[in-house]
Design an enzyme around this catalytic site. Structure first.
Site, PDB file in Angstrom:
ATOM      1  N   GLU A 169      31.061  36.500  43.482  1.00  0.00           N
ATOM      2  CA  GLU A 169      32.310  35.798  43.136  1.00  0.00           C
ATOM      3  C   GLU A 169      32.036  34.656  42.165  1.00  0.00           C
ATOM      4  O   GLU A 169      32.449  33.507  42.376  1.00  0.00           O
ATOM      5  CB  GLU A 169      33.039  35.326  44.392  1.00  0.00           C
ATOM      6  N   GLU A 292      33.515  43.825  48.980  1.00  0.00           N
ATOM      7  CA  GLU A 292      34.307  43.055  49.947  1.00  0.00           C
ATOM      8  C   GLU A 292      35.704  43.647  49.990  1.00  0.00           C
ATOM      9  O   GLU A 292      36.396  43.679  48.970  1.00  0.00           O
ATOM     10  CB  GLU A 292      34.356  41.566  49.598  1.00  0.00           C
TER      11      GLU A 292
END
Length: 481
Positions: A169, A292
Protein backbone atom coordinates in the site's frame (compact mmCIF):
# COMPACT_ATOMS: atom_id res chain seq x y z
CA UNK A 1 -31.00 -27.99 -18.39
CA UNK A 2 -27.44 -26.68 -17.95
CA UNK A 3 -24.66 -28.75 -19.50
CA UNK A 4 -21.28 -28.49 -17.79
CA UNK A 5 -18.27 -29.58 -19.82
CA UNK A 6 -14.58 -28.87 -20.28
CA UNK A 7 -13.31 -26.74 -23.13
CA UNK A 8 -9.91 -26.77 -24.77
CA UNK A 9 -7.37 -24.28 -23.47
CA UNK A 10 -9.10 -23.53 -20.17
CA UNK A 11 -6.81 -22.07 -17.47
CA UNK A 12 -5.94 -23.84 -14.24
CA UNK A 13 -7.26 -22.38 -10.98
CA UNK A 14 -4.04 -21.76 -9.08
CA UNK A 15 -4.23 -23.13 -5.53
CA UNK A 16 -2.61 -19.87 -4.38
CA UNK A 17 -5.94 -18.12 -5.00
CA UNK A 18 -6.80 -19.64 -1.61
CA UNK A 19 -3.83 -17.97 0.09
CA UNK A 20 -3.98 -16.54 3.59
CA UNK A 21 -2.74 -13.33 5.22
CA UNK A 22 -1.29 -13.05 8.74
CA UNK A 23 -0.37 -9.54 9.86
CA UNK A 24 0.98 -8.36 13.19
CA UNK A 25 -2.41 -6.88 13.95
CA UNK A 26 -4.58 -7.46 17.01
CA UNK A 27 -4.64 -11.13 18.01
CA UNK A 28 -3.84 -12.60 14.60
CA UNK A 29 -0.25 -13.65 15.27
CA UNK A 30 -0.08 -13.48 19.07
CA UNK A 31 -2.65 -15.88 20.56
CA UNK A 32 -4.17 -16.66 17.17
CA UNK A 33 -1.09 -18.48 15.89
CA UNK A 34 1.77 -18.03 18.33
CA UNK A 35 1.47 -18.79 22.04
CA UNK A 36 5.14 -19.34 22.80
CA UNK A 37 7.16 -22.21 24.19
CA UNK A 38 5.94 -21.72 27.76
CA UNK A 39 2.21 -21.65 27.05
CA UNK A 40 -0.27 -24.03 28.67
CA UNK A 41 -2.20 -24.02 25.38
CA UNK A 42 -1.18 -27.13 23.42
CA UNK A 43 1.48 -26.13 20.92
CA UNK A 44 4.35 -27.36 18.82
CA UNK A 45 7.39 -25.12 18.89
CA UNK A 46 5.23 -22.26 20.12
CA UNK A 47 2.49 -22.56 17.45
CA UNK A 48 -0.90 -23.67 18.74
CA UNK A 49 -1.75 -27.12 17.47
CA UNK A 50 -5.55 -26.67 17.20
CA UNK A 51 -5.21 -23.73 14.80
CA UNK A 52 -2.51 -25.44 12.73
CA UNK A 53 -4.62 -28.59 12.43
CA UNK A 54 -7.66 -26.60 11.28
CA UNK A 55 -5.64 -24.66 8.70
CA UNK A 56 -4.02 -27.81 7.34
CA UNK A 57 -7.51 -29.21 6.77
CA UNK A 58 -8.33 -26.44 4.28
CA UNK A 59 -4.96 -26.92 2.54
CA UNK A 60 -3.56 -23.43 3.08
CA UNK A 61 -1.17 -22.99 0.13
CA UNK A 62 0.79 -19.94 1.31
CA UNK A 63 0.79 -17.22 3.97
CA UNK A 64 1.50 -13.52 3.40
CA UNK A 65 3.47 -11.93 6.29
CA UNK A 66 4.27 -9.66 8.22
CA UNK A 67 1.76 -7.19 6.73
CA UNK A 68 -0.09 -5.19 5.60
CA UNK A 69 0.68 -1.76 6.90
CA UNK A 70 2.86 -3.36 9.57
CA UNK A 71 5.31 -4.51 6.88
CA UNK A 72 6.43 -0.96 6.13
CA UNK A 73 7.43 -0.28 9.71
CA UNK A 74 8.91 -3.75 10.33
CA UNK A 75 12.66 -4.03 10.69
CA UNK A 76 13.46 -7.71 10.47
CA UNK A 77 16.71 -7.67 12.47
CA UNK A 78 14.71 -6.82 15.59
CA UNK A 79 12.91 -10.16 15.25
CA UNK A 80 15.81 -12.63 15.04
CA UNK A 81 18.23 -14.01 17.60
CA UNK A 82 17.89 -14.42 21.34
CA UNK A 83 17.69 -10.70 22.15
CA UNK A 84 14.53 -9.40 20.44
CA UNK A 85 13.99 -5.65 20.26
CA UNK A 86 10.41 -4.48 20.94
CA UNK A 87 8.76 -1.74 18.89
CA UNK A 88 5.49 0.16 18.89
CA UNK A 89 2.87 -1.03 16.41
CA UNK A 90 1.79 2.45 15.39
CA UNK A 91 -0.75 1.33 12.80
CA UNK A 92 -2.70 -1.15 14.89
CA UNK A 93 -3.61 0.01 18.39
CA UNK A 94 -0.32 1.57 19.43
CA UNK A 95 0.57 -1.59 21.36
CA UNK A 96 4.10 -2.79 22.01
CA UNK A 97 5.21 -5.43 19.51
CA UNK A 98 7.59 -7.85 21.23
CA UNK A 99 9.05 -9.21 17.99
CA UNK A 100 8.94 -12.64 19.61
CA UNK A 101 7.46 -13.92 16.35
CA UNK A 102 9.96 -13.20 13.59
CA UNK A 103 11.56 -14.76 10.54
CA UNK A 104 12.43 -18.12 12.11
CA UNK A 105 8.99 -18.49 13.67
CA UNK A 106 7.32 -17.59 10.37
CA UNK A 107 9.16 -20.33 8.53
CA UNK A 108 8.27 -22.76 11.31
CA UNK A 109 4.62 -21.83 10.70
CA UNK A 110 5.04 -22.57 6.99
CA UNK A 111 6.73 -25.86 7.80
CA UNK A 112 3.85 -26.96 10.01
CA UNK A 113 1.28 -25.88 7.41
CA UNK A 114 3.26 -27.24 4.45
CA UNK A 115 2.75 -23.83 2.85
CA UNK A 116 4.78 -21.44 0.71
CA UNK A 117 6.32 -18.11 1.74
CA UNK A 118 5.02 -14.73 0.67
CA UNK A 119 6.99 -12.07 2.53
CA UNK A 120 6.33 -8.33 2.32
CA UNK A 121 9.42 -6.14 2.52
CA UNK A 122 9.73 -2.67 4.02
CA UNK A 123 9.92 0.10 1.43
CA UNK A 124 8.06 2.82 3.35
CA UNK A 125 10.50 3.19 6.26
CA UNK A 126 13.22 0.73 5.27
CA UNK A 127 16.29 0.82 3.09
CA UNK A 128 17.55 -1.04 0.06
CA UNK A 129 20.39 -2.44 2.18
CA UNK A 130 17.97 -3.73 4.82
CA UNK A 131 15.90 -5.56 2.21
CA UNK A 132 19.03 -6.93 0.54
CA UNK A 133 20.33 -8.23 3.87
CA UNK A 134 17.02 -9.93 4.67
CA UNK A 135 17.05 -11.78 1.34
CA UNK A 136 20.64 -12.87 2.01
CA UNK A 137 19.74 -13.96 5.56
CA UNK A 138 16.87 -16.11 4.34
CA UNK A 139 18.11 -17.58 1.07
CA UNK A 140 21.92 -17.51 0.74
CA UNK A 141 23.85 -20.75 1.23
CA UNK A 142 27.41 -19.40 1.37
CA UNK A 143 29.94 -17.85 3.71
CA UNK A 144 28.62 -14.30 3.92
CA UNK A 145 27.69 -12.00 6.83
CA UNK A 146 23.91 -12.44 6.84
CA UNK A 147 24.04 -16.16 6.06
CA UNK A 148 26.50 -16.62 8.92
CA UNK A 149 24.19 -14.66 11.21
CA UNK A 150 21.34 -17.00 10.31
CA UNK A 151 23.53 -19.96 11.21
CA UNK A 152 24.42 -18.41 14.58
CA UNK A 153 20.69 -18.10 15.19
CA UNK A 154 20.26 -21.83 14.70
CA UNK A 155 19.34 -22.29 11.04
CA UNK A 156 22.03 -23.94 8.93
CA UNK A 157 20.22 -24.31 5.60
CA UNK A 158 18.58 -21.38 3.81
CA UNK A 159 14.83 -21.24 3.42
CA UNK A 160 12.93 -21.04 0.18
CA UNK A 161 11.11 -17.75 -0.48
CA UNK A 162 8.64 -18.22 -3.31
CA UNK A 163 7.17 -14.68 -3.31
CA UNK A 164 8.45 -11.32 -2.09
CA UNK A 165 6.36 -8.15 -2.01
CA UNK A 166 8.32 -4.95 -2.51
CA UNK A 167 6.33 -2.66 -0.24
CA UNK A 168 2.65 -2.63 0.71
CA UNK A 169 0.00 0.00 0.00
CA UNK A 170 2.70 2.43 -1.01
CA UNK A 171 -0.09 4.81 -2.06
CA UNK A 172 -1.22 4.96 1.60
CA UNK A 173 0.17 3.57 4.85
CA UNK A 174 3.30 2.38 3.02
CA UNK A 175 4.53 5.89 2.23
CA UNK A 176 1.74 7.97 0.61
CA UNK A 177 3.62 7.83 -2.69
CA UNK A 178 2.44 8.88 -6.11
CA UNK A 179 2.54 6.14 -8.75
CA UNK A 180 5.60 7.35 -10.66
CA UNK A 181 7.57 7.79 -7.45
CA UNK A 182 6.71 4.27 -6.31
CA UNK A 183 7.48 2.84 -9.76
CA UNK A 184 10.99 4.27 -9.49
CA UNK A 185 11.33 3.04 -5.90
CA UNK A 186 10.15 -0.39 -6.94
CA UNK A 187 12.67 -0.62 -9.77
CA UNK A 188 15.47 0.22 -7.35
CA UNK A 189 14.44 -1.99 -4.42
CA UNK A 190 13.59 -5.06 -6.51
CA UNK A 191 17.08 -5.03 -8.00
CA UNK A 192 18.41 -6.22 -4.65
CA UNK A 193 15.91 -9.03 -4.21
CA UNK A 194 18.63 -11.37 -5.48
CA UNK A 195 18.26 -14.99 -6.50
CA UNK A 196 20.99 -16.77 -4.56
CA UNK A 197 19.89 -20.37 -4.97
CA UNK A 198 18.38 -22.43 -7.75
CA UNK A 199 14.83 -21.26 -6.96
CA UNK A 200 13.80 -17.84 -8.29
CA UNK A 201 11.88 -15.40 -6.09
CA UNK A 202 8.74 -14.02 -7.70
CA UNK A 203 8.70 -10.27 -7.13
CA UNK A 204 5.34 -8.65 -6.38
CA UNK A 205 4.93 -4.91 -6.95
CA UNK A 206 2.48 -2.89 -4.89
CA UNK A 207 -0.59 -2.40 -7.02
CA UNK A 208 -3.70 -0.29 -6.87
CA UNK A 209 -6.17 0.58 -4.19
CA UNK A 210 -9.52 -0.56 -5.54
CA UNK A 211 -10.33 1.42 -8.71
CA UNK A 212 -7.13 3.49 -9.02
CA UNK A 213 -6.51 2.59 -12.67
CA UNK A 214 -3.90 5.31 -13.11
CA UNK A 215 -1.68 3.46 -10.62
CA UNK A 216 -1.85 0.27 -12.69
CA UNK A 217 -1.17 2.14 -15.92
CA UNK A 218 1.95 3.81 -14.52
CA UNK A 219 3.32 0.67 -12.86
CA UNK A 220 2.82 -1.48 -15.94
CA UNK A 221 4.29 1.16 -18.24
CA UNK A 222 7.33 1.85 -16.08
CA UNK A 223 8.12 -1.40 -14.30
CA UNK A 224 6.28 -4.40 -15.81
CA UNK A 225 9.53 -5.94 -17.02
CA UNK A 226 10.87 -6.03 -13.47
CA UNK A 227 7.90 -7.70 -11.77
CA UNK A 228 6.25 -11.12 -11.67
CA UNK A 229 3.05 -9.91 -10.07
CA UNK A 230 1.09 -6.72 -9.38
CA UNK A 231 -1.15 -6.55 -6.34
CA UNK A 232 -4.71 -5.28 -5.92
CA UNK A 233 -6.52 -4.46 -2.68
CA UNK A 234 -10.29 -4.32 -2.36
CA UNK A 235 -12.50 -4.68 0.71
CA UNK A 236 -16.25 -5.27 0.74
CA UNK A 237 -18.01 -2.62 2.83
CA UNK A 238 -21.80 -2.97 3.11
CA UNK A 239 -22.26 0.81 3.08
CA UNK A 240 -19.36 1.58 0.77
CA UNK A 241 -18.25 4.13 3.40
CA UNK A 242 -15.18 3.77 5.63
CA UNK A 243 -16.50 5.87 8.52
CA UNK A 244 -19.64 3.81 9.12
CA UNK A 245 -19.23 0.39 7.60
CA UNK A 246 -22.09 -1.42 9.33
CA UNK A 247 -22.45 -4.27 11.78
CA UNK A 248 -21.06 -7.76 11.21
CA UNK A 249 -24.05 -9.40 12.91
CA UNK A 250 -27.07 -7.10 12.71
CA UNK A 251 -28.06 -6.51 9.10
CA UNK A 252 -31.27 -6.12 7.13
CA UNK A 253 -32.22 -7.89 3.89
CA UNK A 254 -31.24 -4.70 2.06
CA UNK A 255 -27.81 -4.77 3.69
CA UNK A 256 -27.43 -8.45 2.78
CA UNK A 257 -28.00 -7.74 -0.91
CA UNK A 258 -25.98 -4.52 -0.86
CA UNK A 259 -23.02 -6.35 0.66
CA UNK A 260 -23.15 -8.99 -2.08
CA UNK A 261 -23.43 -6.24 -4.70
CA UNK A 262 -20.30 -4.61 -3.31
CA UNK A 263 -18.53 -7.99 -3.36
CA UNK A 264 -19.36 -8.42 -7.05
CA UNK A 265 -17.46 -5.20 -7.81
CA UNK A 266 -14.36 -7.39 -7.69
CA UNK A 267 -15.23 -8.64 -11.17
CA UNK A 268 -15.23 -5.12 -12.64
CA UNK A 269 -11.97 -4.25 -10.86
CA UNK A 270 -10.16 -7.33 -12.15
CA UNK A 271 -11.57 -6.82 -15.65
CA UNK A 272 -10.46 -3.20 -15.88
CA UNK A 273 -7.08 -3.60 -14.18
CA UNK A 274 -6.57 -6.75 -16.23
CA UNK A 275 -7.34 -4.84 -19.42
CA UNK A 276 -4.59 -2.34 -18.63
CA UNK A 277 -2.21 -5.18 -17.87
CA UNK A 278 -3.14 -6.88 -21.15
CA UNK A 279 -2.04 -3.86 -23.17
CA UNK A 280 1.40 -3.91 -21.57
CA UNK A 281 1.65 -7.67 -21.07
CA UNK A 282 -0.48 -9.49 -23.67
CA UNK A 283 1.20 -12.81 -22.83
CA UNK A 284 -0.09 -12.47 -19.25
CA UNK A 285 3.34 -13.13 -17.78
CA UNK A 286 2.64 -10.81 -14.85
CA UNK A 287 0.08 -12.19 -12.45
CA UNK A 288 -2.61 -10.11 -10.77
CA UNK A 289 -2.22 -10.74 -7.03
CA UNK A 290 -5.29 -9.82 -4.96
CA UNK A 291 -3.38 -9.99 -1.72
CA UNK A 292 -5.96 -8.21 0.45
CA UNK A 293 -9.68 -8.85 0.13
CA UNK A 294 -12.69 -9.61 2.30
CA UNK A 295 -15.45 -7.99 4.32
CA UNK A 296 -14.74 -5.10 6.66
CA UNK A 297 -17.30 -4.05 9.27
CA UNK A 298 -17.32 -1.88 12.35
CA UNK A 299 -15.34 -3.66 15.08
CA UNK A 300 -17.16 -5.72 17.70
CA UNK A 301 -18.27 -3.65 20.69
CA UNK A 302 -15.91 -3.82 23.65
CA UNK A 303 -12.85 -4.70 21.55
CA UNK A 304 -9.81 -2.57 20.75
CA UNK A 305 -10.75 -0.60 17.60
CA UNK A 306 -7.20 -1.03 16.33
CA UNK A 307 -7.49 -4.83 16.45
CA UNK A 308 -10.18 -5.12 13.71
CA UNK A 309 -11.94 -8.05 15.37
CA UNK A 310 -15.29 -8.94 13.81
CA UNK A 311 -17.66 -11.89 13.75
CA UNK A 312 -18.49 -13.92 10.63
CA UNK A 313 -21.95 -14.98 9.42
CA UNK A 314 -23.43 -16.69 6.39
CA UNK A 315 -23.26 -13.30 4.69
CA UNK A 316 -19.48 -13.54 4.86
CA UNK A 317 -19.67 -17.10 3.53
CA UNK A 318 -21.60 -15.82 0.52
CA UNK A 319 -19.09 -13.00 -0.05
CA UNK A 320 -16.21 -15.50 0.11
CA UNK A 321 -17.88 -17.84 -2.38
CA UNK A 322 -18.83 -15.06 -4.81
CA UNK A 323 -15.31 -13.61 -4.67
CA UNK A 324 -13.61 -16.97 -5.18
CA UNK A 325 -15.92 -17.59 -8.15
CA UNK A 326 -14.75 -14.30 -9.66
CA UNK A 327 -11.12 -15.30 -9.18
CA UNK A 328 -11.87 -18.58 -10.97
CA UNK A 329 -13.36 -16.72 -13.94
CA UNK A 330 -10.16 -14.67 -14.20
CA UNK A 331 -7.78 -17.56 -13.57
CA UNK A 332 -5.77 -16.65 -16.66
CA UNK A 333 -4.59 -13.47 -14.89
CA UNK A 334 -5.29 -13.92 -11.15
CA UNK A 335 -2.50 -16.15 -9.85
CA UNK A 336 -2.80 -15.54 -6.12
CA UNK A 337 -5.14 -14.01 -3.56
CA UNK A 338 -4.88 -13.57 0.21
CA UNK A 339 -8.01 -13.13 2.29
CA UNK A 340 -7.70 -10.67 5.15
CA UNK A 341 -7.02 -12.23 7.55
CA UNK A 342 -6.29 -15.72 8.82
CA UNK A 343 -7.12 -15.53 12.55
CA UNK A 344 -9.05 -13.02 14.72
CA UNK A 345 -8.88 -10.13 12.21
CA UNK A 346 -11.54 -9.02 9.68
CA UNK A 347 -12.93 -11.93 7.61
CA UNK A 348 -11.05 -14.59 9.51
CA UNK A 349 -10.96 -18.35 9.07
CA UNK A 350 -10.61 -18.88 12.81
CA UNK A 351 -11.46 -17.04 16.03
CA UNK A 352 -9.79 -17.73 19.36
CA UNK A 353 -10.47 -16.81 22.97
CA UNK A 354 -7.53 -17.90 25.09
CA UNK A 355 -7.38 -21.67 24.77
CA UNK A 356 -10.71 -21.87 22.92
CA UNK A 357 -10.97 -21.90 19.14
CA UNK A 358 -13.74 -21.95 16.55
CA UNK A 359 -13.97 -22.01 12.79
CA UNK A 360 -16.10 -19.46 10.96
CA UNK A 361 -18.55 -19.81 8.05
CA UNK A 362 -15.81 -18.39 5.80
CA UNK A 363 -13.53 -21.22 6.89
CA UNK A 364 -16.16 -23.72 5.78
CA UNK A 365 -16.37 -22.10 2.34
CA UNK A 366 -12.62 -22.53 1.96
CA UNK A 367 -13.15 -26.17 2.97
CA UNK A 368 -15.87 -26.58 0.33
CA UNK A 369 -13.59 -25.05 -2.29
CA UNK A 370 -10.51 -27.23 -1.69
CA UNK A 371 -11.73 -29.36 -4.60
CA UNK A 372 -11.03 -26.44 -6.97
CA UNK A 373 -7.37 -26.04 -6.02
CA UNK A 374 -5.15 -26.58 -9.09
CA UNK A 375 -8.17 -27.80 -11.06
CA UNK A 376 -9.04 -26.97 -14.67
CA UNK A 377 -11.55 -24.15 -14.84
CA UNK A 378 -14.89 -25.08 -16.43
CA UNK A 379 -16.74 -22.08 -17.76
CA UNK A 380 -20.38 -21.48 -16.93
CA UNK A 381 -22.07 -18.29 -18.16
CA UNK A 382 -23.23 -15.95 -15.40
CA UNK A 383 -26.79 -16.68 -14.39
CA UNK A 384 -26.74 -20.24 -15.73
CA UNK A 385 -28.93 -21.37 -12.84
CA UNK A 386 -30.90 -18.15 -12.51
CA UNK A 387 -30.14 -14.75 -11.08
CA UNK A 388 -30.07 -15.97 -7.47
CA UNK A 389 -27.43 -18.67 -7.94
CA UNK A 390 -23.75 -17.78 -8.16
CA UNK A 391 -21.84 -20.82 -9.41
CA UNK A 392 -18.44 -22.10 -10.45
CA UNK A 393 -17.10 -25.43 -11.72
CA UNK A 394 -13.80 -27.18 -12.27
CA UNK A 395 -12.38 -30.54 -13.35
CA UNK A 396 -9.61 -32.56 -11.75
CA UNK A 397 -8.69 -36.23 -11.44
CA UNK A 398 -11.65 -37.48 -13.45
CA UNK A 399 -14.27 -35.56 -11.49
CA UNK A 400 -16.24 -32.33 -11.81
CA UNK A 401 -16.62 -30.05 -8.79
CA UNK A 402 -19.58 -27.66 -8.87
CA UNK A 403 -19.98 -24.99 -6.18
CA UNK A 404 -23.23 -23.06 -5.81
CA UNK A 405 -24.31 -20.11 -3.68
CA UNK A 406 -27.98 -19.31 -3.18
CA UNK A 407 -28.13 -15.55 -2.62
CA UNK A 408 -31.89 -15.62 -1.96
CA UNK A 409 -32.61 -15.01 1.69
CA UNK A 410 -35.97 -16.74 1.95
CA UNK A 411 -36.38 -19.44 -0.69
CA UNK A 412 -34.72 -22.62 -1.80
CA UNK A 413 -33.71 -23.16 -5.41
CA UNK A 414 -33.75 -26.43 -7.35
CA UNK A 415 -30.65 -26.95 -9.48
CA UNK A 416 -30.20 -29.49 -12.26
CA UNK A 417 -27.25 -29.98 -14.58
CA UNK A 418 -25.79 -32.48 -17.00
CA UNK A 419 -22.18 -33.63 -17.26
CA UNK A 420 -20.52 -34.98 -20.43
CA UNK A 421 -20.58 -38.59 -19.25
CA UNK A 422 -22.33 -40.99 -16.92
CA UNK A 423 -21.91 -40.03 -13.28
CA UNK A 424 -20.15 -42.91 -11.56
CA UNK A 425 -19.93 -41.69 -7.98
CA UNK A 426 -20.87 -38.76 -5.75
CA UNK A 427 -17.51 -38.02 -4.16
CA UNK A 428 -18.71 -35.03 -2.18
CA UNK A 429 -22.03 -33.31 -1.53
CA UNK A 430 -21.98 -30.82 1.31
CA UNK A 431 -23.84 -27.64 2.14
CA UNK A 432 -23.21 -24.76 4.52
CA UNK A 433 -26.38 -23.20 5.83
CA UNK A 434 -28.55 -22.32 8.81
CA UNK A 435 -32.06 -21.07 9.56
CA UNK A 436 -30.95 -17.42 9.56
CA UNK A 437 -28.45 -15.57 7.38
CA UNK A 438 -27.12 -13.92 10.55
CA UNK A 439 -26.16 -17.31 11.99
CA UNK A 440 -22.60 -17.49 13.29
CA UNK A 441 -20.44 -19.61 15.52
CA UNK A 442 -19.70 -18.62 19.11
CA UNK A 443 -17.48 -20.14 21.75
CA UNK A 444 -20.60 -21.38 23.51
CA UNK A 445 -22.01 -22.81 20.27
CA UNK A 446 -19.06 -23.40 17.90
CA UNK A 447 -21.03 -25.66 15.52
CA UNK A 448 -24.06 -23.42 14.92
CA UNK A 449 -22.91 -23.08 11.30
CA UNK A 450 -21.21 -26.18 9.96
CA UNK A 451 -21.10 -28.37 6.88
CA UNK A 452 -23.86 -30.92 6.41
CA UNK A 453 -24.60 -33.61 3.84
CA UNK A 454 -26.55 -32.43 0.79
CA UNK A 455 -28.90 -34.90 -0.95
CA UNK A 456 -28.11 -35.28 -4.65
CA UNK A 457 -30.20 -37.26 -7.13
CA UNK A 458 -28.23 -38.81 -9.99
CA UNK A 459 -29.69 -40.13 -13.24
CA UNK A 460 -27.12 -41.11 -15.84
CA UNK A 461 -25.21 -37.91 -16.64
CA UNK A 462 -27.67 -35.67 -14.80
CA UNK A 463 -27.59 -34.45 -11.20
CA UNK A 464 -30.29 -32.66 -9.26
CA UNK A 465 -30.23 -30.97 -5.87
CA UNK A 466 -32.12 -28.37 -3.89
CA UNK A 467 -30.10 -25.52 -2.43
CA UNK A 468 -31.46 -23.97 0.80
CA UNK A 469 -31.75 -20.18 1.19
CA UNK A 470 -28.53 -18.22 1.91
CA UNK A 471 -26.44 -21.37 1.57
CA UNK A 472 -23.20 -22.45 -0.12
CA UNK A 473 -22.63 -25.98 -1.42
CA UNK A 474 -20.14 -28.10 -3.34
CA UNK A 475 -20.81 -31.36 -5.15
CA UNK A 476 -18.02 -33.40 -6.70
CA UNK A 477 -18.94 -36.11 -9.16
CA UNK A 478 -16.72 -38.60 -10.96
CA UNK A 479 -17.72 -39.26 -14.57
CA UNK A 480 -17.07 -41.80 -17.29
CA UNK A 481 -16.38 -39.58 -20.30
Amino acid sequence: MIRIARVSGAPVIDRRIYGQFAEHLGRCVYEGLWVGEGSAIPHRNGLRTDVIQALRHIKVPLVRWPGGCFADEYHWLKGVGSERQPMVNTHWGGVVESNEFGTHEYFELLHQLDAEAYINGNVGSGTVAEMHDWIEYMTLDATAPMAELRRRHGREQPWRVEFFGVGNESWGCGGNMLPLHYANQYRQFQTYVRQYGEHPISKIACGANSDDYEWTEVLMARAAGHMDGLSLHYYTLPTGEWDVKGSALDFTPHEWHETLRQARRMDELITRHGGIMDRHDPAKRVGLIVDEWGTWYDVEKGTNPGFLYQQSTLRDAAVAAITLNIFHRHADRVRMANIAQMVNVLQAMILTDGSRMLTTPTYHVFDLYTDHQDAEYVDMPAGSFGAEIDATASFKDGAYAVSLTNTALDREVAVEFELPGRIEEVLRAQVLGAASATAHNTFDDPEAVALADLPVTVDGARARLVLPPHAVATVRLSVAE
